[in-house]
Design a protein around this motif. Structure first.
Motif, PDB file in Angstrom:
ATOM      1  N   ASP A  58       5.058   2.698  -1.836  1.00 35.44           N
ATOM      2  CA  ASP A  58       5.254   1.330  -1.341  1.00 35.44           C
ATOM      3  C   ASP A  58       5.875   0.279  -2.251  1.00 35.44           C
ATOM      4  O   ASP A  58       5.302   0.190  -3.360  1.00 35.44           O
ATOM      5  CB  ASP A  58       3.914   0.669  -0.947  1.00 35.44           C
TER       6      ASP A  58
ATOM      7  N   ASP B 196       7.297  -2.460  -2.128  1.00 36.57           N
ATOM      8  CA  ASP B 196       6.737  -3.745  -2.261  1.00 36.57           C
ATOM      9  C   ASP B 196       5.629  -3.861  -3.329  1.00 36.57           C
ATOM     10  O   ASP B 196       5.670  -4.967  -4.383  1.00 36.57           O
ATOM     11  CB  ASP B 196       6.390  -4.407  -0.902  1.00 36.57           C
ATOM     12  N   HIS B 197       4.585  -2.971  -3.285  1.00 33.64           N
ATOM     13  CA  HIS B 197       3.664  -3.120  -4.021  1.00 33.64           C
ATOM     14  C   HIS B 197       4.122  -2.556  -5.625  1.00 33.64           C
ATOM     15  O   HIS B 197       3.763  -3.318  -6.513  1.00 33.64           O
ATOM     16  CB  HIS B 197       2.498  -1.914  -3.849  1.00 33.64           C
ATOM     17  N   GLU B 198       5.023  -1.849  -5.476  1.00 35.64           N
ATOM     18  CA  GLU B 198       5.682  -1.288  -6.939  1.00 35.64           C
ATOM     19  C   GLU B 198       6.235  -2.612  -7.599  1.00 35.64           C
ATOM     20  O   GLU B 198       5.886  -2.905  -8.740  1.00 35.64           O
ATOM     21  CB  GLU B 198       6.295  -0.154  -6.719  1.00 35.64           C
TER      22      GLU B 198
ATOM     23  N   ALA C 283       5.714  -5.816  -7.044  1.00 38.92           N
ATOM     24  CA  ALA C 283       4.700  -6.708  -7.365  1.00 38.92           C
ATOM     25  C   ALA C 283       4.178  -6.347  -8.577  1.00 38.92           C
ATOM     26  O   ALA C 283       3.859  -7.306  -9.549  1.00 38.92           O
ATOM     27  CB  ALA C 283       3.948  -6.860  -6.020  1.00 38.92           C
ATOM     28  N   ALA C 284       3.852  -5.303  -8.632  1.00 39.39           N
ATOM     29  CA  ALA C 284       2.996  -4.656 -10.019  1.00 39.39           C
ATOM     30  C   ALA C 284       3.980  -5.092 -11.177  1.00 39.39           C
ATOM     31  O   ALA C 284       3.463  -5.359 -12.350  1.00 39.39           O
ATOM     32  CB  ALA C 284       2.467  -3.273  -9.851  1.00 39.39           C
TER      33      ALA C 284
END
Length: 70
Positions: free
Chosen positions: A21, A23-25, A27-28
Motif C-alpha cells: 500500500d 499510501d500507507h508507506e 504516511a509511515a
C-alpha cells in the motif's frame, strides 16, 4: 571485451507484494520524520495544515485544473 555484471533480479523484498500500500508507506515515512531529510533546512517544519479529506479534495481539484490547462 567488457565484462558486464549480471542483471539484478527483481526485488522481492518488503513493499512489492500483493498487500503493498504506497499510501500507507508514504504516511509511515512522514510520521517518522523521513520526509524532512529531503527538504532544505530553511523550510519550516511546523505550521502546516492537517491533511483533511476536504483539503486533499481541494488540492486534487487544483492539480486537475492545472493538468487540464485552466
Amino acid at each position: 571485451m567488457l565484462n558486464h555484471p549480471p542483471a539484478p533480479e527483481p526485488d522481492d523484498g518488503p513493499g512489492n507484494g500483493p498487500d503493498h500500500d504506497p499510501d500507507h508507506e508514504l504516511a509511515a515515512l512522514i510520521d517518522t520524520g523521513g520526509f524532512w531529510r529531503l527538504a532544505p533546512e530553511w523550510v519550516p517544519r511546523t505550521g502546516y495544515a492537517e491533511p483533511t479529506p476536504a483539503l486533499l479534495r481541494d488540492v486534487e481539484a487544483g492539480l486537475r485544473r492545472r493538468l487540464a490547462g485552466e
